[in-house]
Write a protein that holds these residues in place. Structure first.
Motif, PDB file in Angstrom:
ATOM      1  N   ARG A  15       0.838  -1.190   0.000  1.00  7.17           N
ATOM      2  CA  ARG A  15       0.000   0.000   0.000  1.00  7.17           C
ATOM      3  C   ARG A  15       0.881   1.252   0.000  1.00  7.17           C
ATOM      4  NH1 ARG A  15      -2.966  -3.189  -1.438  1.00  7.17           N
ATOM      5  NH2 ARG A  15      -4.973  -3.872  -0.610  1.00  7.17           N
ATOM      6  N   TRP A  16       1.547   1.458  -1.101  1.00  6.64           N
ATOM      7  CA  TRP A  16       2.407   2.626  -1.213  1.00  6.64           C
ATOM      8  C   TRP A  16       1.580   3.900  -1.388  1.00  6.64           C
ATOM      9  CZ3 TRP A  16       7.164   1.398  -4.829  1.00  6.64           C
ATOM     10  CH2 TRP A  16       8.056   0.597  -4.124  1.00  6.64           C
ATOM     11  N   THR A  17       2.150   5.009  -0.915  1.00  8.93           N
ATOM     12  CA  THR A  17       1.559   6.324  -1.133  1.00  8.93           C
ATOM     13  C   THR A  17       2.133   6.908  -2.422  1.00  8.93           C
ATOM     14  OG1 THR A  17       3.326   7.449   0.066  1.00  8.93           O
ATOM     15  CG2 THR A  17       1.441   6.683   1.366  1.00  8.93           C
ATOM     16  N   LYS A  18       1.631   8.077  -2.801  1.00  2.54           N
ATOM     17  CA  LYS A  18       2.180   8.778  -3.970  1.00  2.54           C
ATOM     18  C   LYS A  18       3.647   9.123  -3.737  1.00  2.54           C
ATOM     19  CE  LYS A  18      -2.277  10.678  -5.401  1.00  2.54           C
ATOM     20  NZ  LYS A  18      -3.095  11.904  -5.587  1.00  2.54           N
ATOM     21  N   TYR A  19       4.009   9.370  -2.472  1.00  2.00           N
ATOM     22  CA  TYR A  19       5.414   9.625  -2.124  1.00  2.00           C
ATOM     23  C   TYR A  19       6.288   8.439  -2.535  1.00  2.00           C
ATOM     24  CZ  TYR A  19       9.599   9.770   0.849  1.00  2.00           C
ATOM     25  OH  TYR A  19      10.893   9.738   1.297  1.00  2.00           O
ATOM     26  N   ASN A  20       5.887   7.228  -2.158  1.00  2.00           N
ATOM     27  CA  ASN A  20       6.668   6.037  -2.470  1.00  2.00           C
ATOM     28  C   ASN A  20       6.760   5.793  -3.976  1.00  2.00           C
ATOM     29  OD1 ASN A  20       4.899   4.960   0.258  1.00  2.00           O
ATOM     30  ND2 ASN A  20       7.126   4.919   0.364  1.00  2.00           N
ATOM     31  N   ASN A  95      -4.050   1.320  -7.760  1.00  8.87           N
ATOM     32  CA  ASN A  95      -4.655   2.150  -6.713  1.00  8.87           C
ATOM     33  C   ASN A  95      -4.933   3.592  -7.149  1.00  8.87           C
ATOM     34  OD1 ASN A  95      -3.959  -0.197  -5.396  1.00  8.87           O
ATOM     35  ND2 ASN A  95      -3.129   0.800  -3.585  1.00  8.87           N
ATOM     36  N   PHE A  96      -4.182   4.080  -8.147  1.00  8.37           N
ATOM     37  CA  PHE A  96      -4.315   5.495  -8.505  1.00  8.37           C
ATOM     38  C   PHE A  96      -4.762   5.704  -9.955  1.00  8.37           C
ATOM     39  CE2 PHE A  96      -1.401   5.411  -4.883  1.00  8.37           C
ATOM     40  CZ  PHE A  96      -1.978   6.365  -4.058  1.00  8.37           C
ATOM     41  N   GLU A 153       4.984  16.430  -6.067  1.00  7.51           N
ATOM     42  CA  GLU A 153       5.755  15.365  -5.426  1.00  7.51           C
ATOM     43  C   GLU A 153       7.087  15.151  -6.135  1.00  7.51           C
ATOM     44  OE1 GLU A 153       6.632  13.408  -2.453  1.00  7.51           O
ATOM     45  OE2 GLU A 153       4.471  13.769  -2.489  1.00  7.51           O
ATOM     46  N   ASP A 226       8.501  -0.516   2.577  1.00  4.86           N
ATOM     47  CA  ASP A 226       7.426   0.433   2.851  1.00  4.86           C
ATOM     48  C   ASP A 226       7.837   1.534   3.833  1.00  4.86           C
ATOM     49  OD1 ASP A 226       5.546  -0.838   1.214  1.00  4.86           O
ATOM     50  OD2 ASP A 226       5.151  -2.332   2.754  1.00  4.86           O
ATOM     51  N   SER A 228      10.038   4.765   4.768  1.00  2.84           N
ATOM     52  CA  SER A 228      10.825   5.803   4.109  1.00  2.84           C
ATOM     53  C   SER A 228      11.891   6.399   5.025  1.00  2.84           C
ATOM     54  CB  SER A 228       9.899   6.918   3.607  1.00  2.84           C
ATOM     55  OG  SER A 228       9.172   7.493   4.677  1.00  2.84           O
TER      56      SER A 228
END
Length: 271
Positions: A15-20, A95-96, A153, A226, A228
């Motif tokens: 479940r990565w974020t946009k940051y990852n 996811n995006f 980002e 996961d 950072s």
């Protein structure tokens, strides 16, 4: 056109974020260009909901095909070249709702999915559609359905990698092939000047003192894909080898930057 199935099911529990996602995409360009060429050779823009990242350097598509087929063992890079691309693309696509196309040298790759079976059960797998293009010594990543926050980002992520012109870095105290220390300077909209720890060429922790300590050779043994930021214990393990190599002049400059810590009238501060 060739369709290649990767050994990654679409339900892979990450479940990565946009940051990852953006961090891993930018990392591939950073490792391809290397430190001295990164800031001049990496380009990005957002037009018509398509975020484009590019560099005038190509690489083989083989790096993007196999889990484990990365340059992660190379301590002179920010990470595993190509390794993060696969997971970043999985999460970005799944996811995006991003459409992802990568091209370099003589190939063009489109991220997609494909049905296959495992022990009689039908599963969706991450896959690539691959076509040929006329050979060019460049690399371009297209993220379609992108929004302004993804561009922001990318702008942020550029300064999350080590290069001498980094906006976080002020006056240089020491700079060697293996490590570097800089006085921190005001970064972004922060009211105070914060420092940072850079490990293996990437920002990994904020420091509440105005100093940036970079250990290019430090790779945490228990690094989590996961995670950072480094833990406090990892920060200690990262910066101690750098501090131990300083000469007396460099040590005095570092000590002065840490004054807000050691000048406190407490036993902890003195220590």
């Amino acid at each position: 056109m060739q369709v290649i199935k990767l050994n990654i099911v679409m339900s892979y529990p990450v479940r990565w974020t946009k940051y990852n996602i953006i961090n891993n995409y930018v990392q591939n360009f950073y490792d391809a260009l290397r430190i001295k060429n990164f800031i001049s050779g990496f380009h990005y823009k957002l037009e018509n909901n398509i975020l484009t990242m590019s560099a005038d350097r190509g690489f083989s598509k083989e790096w993007l095909l196999y889990i484990g087929a990365s340059t992660k063992s190379n301590k002179r890079q920010a990470g595993g070249f190509g390794e993060g691309f696969k997971i970043a693309s999985l999460v970005a696509y799944r996811n995006f709702n991003l459409s992802i196309k990568m091209e370099s040298q003589d190939w063009v790759l489109q991220v997609t999915e494909i049905l296959d079976t495992i022990d009689g059960a039908e599963k969706k797998f991450l896959a690539y559609k691959i076509e040929e293009r006329p050979y060019q010594e460049n690399s371009i990543l297209y993220l379609e359905n992108a929004t302004e926050d993804l561009l922001k980002e990318v702008v942020k992520q550029v300064n999350y990698f080590y290069f001498e012109e980094n906006e976080r870095f002020g006056e240089c105290i020491v700079n060697t092939e293996d490590y570097a220390i800089y006085k921190a300077k005001k970064y972004e909209s922060n009211k105070k000047v914060f420092g940072a720890v850079f490990a293996s060429y990437q920002y990994r922790k904020t420091l509440r003192v105005p100093i940036v300590i970079c250990n290019h050779l430090y790779h945490p043994k228990e690094d989590d894909r996961d995670r950072s930021e480094l833990s406090n214990r990892q920060v200690k393990d990262c910066i101690e080898p750098v501090i131990d190599t300083l000469d007396s002049n460099q040590a005095v400059q570092v000590l002065e930057l840490l004054k807000m810590r050691w000048s406190k009238k407490t036993e902890k501060g003195i220590e």
